[in-house]
Scaffold this active site. Structure first.
Site: not given
Ligand code: 3EB
Length: 314
Positions: A139, A198, A307, A146, A211
């Site tokens: 990931y 993050y 999720e 990406r 989000r």
């Molecule tokens: C998170 O909130 C959970 O890498 O495109 C959720 C939605 C998550 C999209 C992405 C990753 C992605 O981090 C993981």
């Protein structure tokens, strides 16, 4: 002469069901369900359905739909919307990072050439998402590829997204997306650190997604949402609590988007569950009577068990 797309998109309808709709923009089949014979773009997502039967997701618009392909991008457009999909074999492109870079460079170049140039929502499905240790977890390599592939595209203004692990060795990286003639509005969740901020512990390149996106038709596209508060995974080992925390995050996102608070999302949801054995726990913790597709899939952090993504119509 093909007609020009409108300046403002029509309402995009999203439904779950077995039957085909009359004039679909796109149909997403799960779990090997046969694609319909109707037009539009057809995508097969290789995740096992945890329901009695695999459903299909149908997207439809008012007016004519045209479809075609440009290189390895398959697309359909109508009513001011464009959907497109790409599937790349990792063995041809040299691993997940290079494959993600290729996919996103292709996406960005394709999107920039279309009248529907505003990319609003993206889905990513890749094999073995948690394989590899630490910074070499697949990931995290995907996130790095990406970003590299996007270059200057999106300029930090990321679309909403989903990234889920599949378990089908015969399939590669599957990316599909929704774009429009009109821009959307990115929504962040006040309960969560924006993913693109993050801290380092989650990988060298933070995941580039918002989000949620408020779409130009007023709907809210809700990104894959997990049991993360701030930037930390909560309720490790407790699936019920993770489901409830994810739903609380979705509720907060809707408020942040300025939508009138509703006790629950009524538009279709997809829920990805890592361990099919947790299905009874999941069912006991989600509201009844909502159209939902339950799928077996891996979440991008090993400790996350569930999720949830969806739509909220205005
Ligand atoms: C998170 O909130 C959970 O890498 O495109 C959720 C939605 C998550 C999209 C992405 C990753 C992605 O981090 C993981």
């Amino acid at each position: 002469m093909p007609s020009l797309p409108p300046d403002v998109p029509c309402l995009l309808r999203i439904e779950l069901g077995v039957a085909a709709t009359s004039s679909p923009l796109m149909t997403i089949s799960f779990d090997g369900a046969n694609p319909p014979v109707t037009g539009g773009l057809c995508i097969s997502v290789p995740l096992r359905a945890l329901d009695r039967m695999p459903l299909r997701e149908h997207w439809s618009v008012d007016g004519d739909v045209r479809h075609g392909h440009s290189g390895n991008v398959r697309w359909a457009r109508g009513g001011g919307w464009l959907v497109a999909a790409l599937e790349l074999d990792e063995s041809v492109h040299g691993g997940i990072e290079a494959t993600a870079a290729e996919a996103y460079a292709t996406l960005a170049a394709f999107a920039a050439r279309q009248p529907e140039r505003h990319v609003l929502r993206i889905w990513n499905y890749l094999a073995d998402i948690n394989a590899g240790l630490d910074d070499n977890e697949r990931y995290k390599l995907f996130c790095a590829g990406r970003r590299r592939g996007l270059g200057e595209a999106f300029q930090g203004a990321y679309p909403a997204a989903t990234a889920i692990g599949h378990r089908d060795r015969t399939r590669g990286l599957i990316v599909y997306w929704l774009a429009s003639v009109a821009p959307g509005t990115r929504i962040e969740n006040p309960r969560q650190v924006p993913a693109w901020r993050y801290p380092r512990q989650y990988g060298p390149v933070p995941p580039g997604f918002a989000r949620g996106t408020r779409l130009p038709d007023g709907s809210l596209a809700i990104s894959g949402t997990a049991s993360i508060v701030g930037h930390a995974s909560l309720h490790v080992g407790d699936c019920a609590a993770q489901v409830r925390e994810s739903l609380a995050n979705i509720a907060a996102l809707q408020v942040a988007a300025g939508l009138p608070p509703e006790p629950e999302v009524r538009a279709p949801m997809k829920i990805y569950l890592r361990d099919a054995g947790e299905l009874p726990t999941l069912r006991a913790n989600i509201p009844a009577g909502i159209p939902v597709q339950l799928l077996e899939g891996d979440i991008c952090r090993r400790e996350l068990l569930v999720e949830i993504e969806g739509w909220r119509h205005p």
